[in-house]
Design a protein around this motif. Structure first.
Motif, short mmCIF file in Angstrom:
data_model
loop_
_atom_site.label_atom_id
_atom_site.label_comp_id
_atom_site.label_asym_id
_atom_site.label_seq_id
_atom_site.Cartn_x
_atom_site.Cartn_y
_atom_site.Cartn_z
N ILE A 179 66.83 90.44 -11.74
CA ILE A 179 67.67 91.32 -10.93
C ILE A 179 66.86 91.88 -9.77
N ALA A 180 65.62 92.27 -10.05
CA ALA A 180 64.77 92.87 -9.02
C ALA A 180 64.51 91.90 -7.87
N SER A 181 64.42 90.60 -8.19
CA SER A 181 64.12 89.62 -7.15
C SER A 181 65.28 89.44 -6.18
N CYS A 182 66.47 89.91 -6.55
CA CYS A 182 67.65 89.78 -5.68
C CYS A 182 68.22 91.14 -5.31
N TYR A 210 63.46 85.13 0.35
CA TYR A 210 63.74 85.93 -0.83
C TYR A 210 63.73 87.43 -0.56
N ASN A 211 63.49 87.83 0.72
CA ASN A 211 63.36 89.26 1.04
C ASN A 211 62.32 89.89 0.11
N CYS A 212 61.26 89.13 -0.15
CA CYS A 212 60.25 89.59 -1.11
C CYS A 212 58.90 88.97 -0.76
N THR A 213 57.88 89.79 -0.80
CA THR A 213 56.51 89.29 -0.59
C THR A 213 55.67 89.43 -1.85
N ASP A 214 56.30 89.87 -2.93
CA ASP A 214 55.61 90.04 -4.21
C ASP A 214 55.65 88.71 -4.97
N VAL A 221 60.38 84.89 -12.29
CA VAL A 221 61.79 84.47 -12.29
C VAL A 221 61.85 82.95 -12.25
N PRO A 222 62.49 82.31 -13.24
CA PRO A 222 62.53 80.84 -13.29
C PRO A 222 63.12 80.22 -12.03
N GLU A 223 64.26 80.71 -11.58
CA GLU A 223 64.92 80.17 -10.39
C GLU A 223 65.46 81.32 -9.54
N PRO A 224 64.58 81.96 -8.77
CA PRO A 224 65.06 83.07 -7.93
C PRO A 224 66.06 82.58 -6.89
N ARG A 225 67.08 83.37 -6.66
CA ARG A 225 68.13 82.98 -5.72
C ARG A 225 67.70 83.32 -4.29
N SER A 255 70.24 75.22 -3.07
CA SER A 255 70.95 74.07 -3.65
C SER A 255 72.42 74.19 -3.28
N ILE A 256 72.98 73.11 -2.74
CA ILE A 256 74.38 73.13 -2.34
C ILE A 256 75.27 73.07 -3.59
N PRO A 257 76.22 74.00 -3.74
CA PRO A 257 77.10 73.98 -4.93
C PRO A 257 77.83 72.65 -5.07
N LEU A 258 77.96 72.19 -6.30
CA LEU A 258 78.64 70.91 -6.57
C LEU A 258 80.08 70.97 -6.07
N GLY A 259 80.50 69.91 -5.42
CA GLY A 259 81.88 69.83 -4.95
C GLY A 259 82.11 70.51 -3.62
N LEU A 260 81.08 71.14 -3.05
CA LEU A 260 81.24 71.83 -1.77
C LEU A 260 80.66 70.96 -0.67
#
Length: 319
Positions: A179-182, A210-214, A221-225, A255-260
């Motif tokens: 949550i913190a990463s986003c 990521y608006n983050c330098t930490d 985070v496995p897959e930060p958004r 990653s482009i959402p599937l079907g978009l």
């Protein structure tokens, strides 16, 4: 993992202890207060700066200028003036030596309170008086996050101009790293639809990925958004995507959402176009120049560069 959690708990307890020690009223004040605190607060509540000034000329009142008391949320007289937007009272208090970064019961400074209530003039005066633009280290939020969420671009400009961190994060425990990463101000500005705030943050050096330098936080985070992912997910206007691209976001991370497809979404179309057409040399030079200046803490020095005005405007993303 167990050691990390124990350390986190220890630090949290230390912070809580520190906060309570800061907020605990002086015993001497409790024993000698005969209504002076209430009188001070009443003058501020009434926006009576003349009476307030006269009271603070007397030692029996001035000794309570930083006392934590009040109605509802315990805070100092300065906090009350900031929350009410009573600028003249705020100026009187500062002139008499009020602590500009005093904390209320929620560990919020008067600046945080002024930002939360949207009082631009009070924000300016507090910052000019030396208030920390990042608020209190003991509070989980920050003035920048609040301004970005509320879309108060003028207030955000003041904070960033006085050195506030554009990549600030909400203070959350280790288990909430995802949550913190986003939770940076860029994410808030995008989700709440504040394009002016979004662009302003990027101009002041907010990280477009990521608006983050930490890096330690991102590593947990496995897959930060990414911000582009977030903008696509929340169906933000394509202007948000274009700004991220222009400010150097890694266009191969999302990653482009599937079907978009690009026919379905203008933001996706912009992203796919950016992947197909390499950045111009001029664009890359702008990104590198701004990155170097930002790392040196000298983004404001763009105007002093010995280059033609048209290039200065280009570096500042002006038409």
């Amino acid at each position: 993992m167990k050691l990390v959690l124990l350390k986190s708990v220890k630090m949290n307890l230390m912070d809580i202890t520190k906060i309570f020690s800061l907020l605990q009223p002086e015993r001497e004040e409790e024993d000698t207060d005969k209504g002076e605190k209430q009188t001070l607060h009443q003058a501020i509540y009434d926006n009576d700066s003349y009476t307030l000034n006269q009271l603070l000329r007397q030692e029996c009142y001035k000794r309570f200028i930083n006392s934590r008391s009040g109605w509802g949320v315990h805070g100092t007289p300065l906090r009350l003036a900031a929350s009410c937007g009573h600028l003249s009272c705020l100026q009187v208090l500062l002139a008499h030596g009020a602590d500009v970064d005093s904390l209320d019961v929620k560990a919020q400074t008067p600046l945080f309170t002024a930002v939360s209530h949207g009082h631009l003039d009070c924000v300016r005066v507090l910052l000019e008086a030396g208030a920390c633009p990042g608020g209190s280290i003991y509070n989980n939020c920050s003035p920048v996050l609040t301004a970005a969420r509320d879309g108060t671009v003028d207030i955000l400009q003041e904070l960033l101009s006085h050195g506030a961190e554009p990549n600030v994060k909400a203070k959350l425990p280790v288990w909430a790293s995802n949550i913190a990463s986003c939770s940076g101000p860029l994410y808030l500005a995008a989700v709440y639809g504040h394009l002016d705030c979004f662009r302003l943050l990027l101009l002041h050096g907010a990280d477009p990925d990521y608006n983050c330098t930490d890096q330690d936080l991102l590593a947990r985070v496995p897959e930060p958004r990414t911000l582009i992912d977030t903008c696509l997910y929340h169906n933000c206007d394509p202007e948000y995507i274009q700004l991220l691209i222009d400010f150097g976001a890694n266009i191969y991370l999302p990653s482009i959402p599937l079907g978009l497809t690009s026919q379905d979404d203008k933001g996706v179309a912009l992203l796919m176009q950016a992947r197909a057409i390499p950045r111009s040399l001029l664009s890359q030079a702008r990104l590198v120049t701004r990155r170097v200046l930002h790392q040196a803490g000298q983004l404001q020095a763009i105007d002093q560069l010995d280059i033609p005005p048209v290039l200065i405007s280009y570096l500042k993303y002006k038409p």
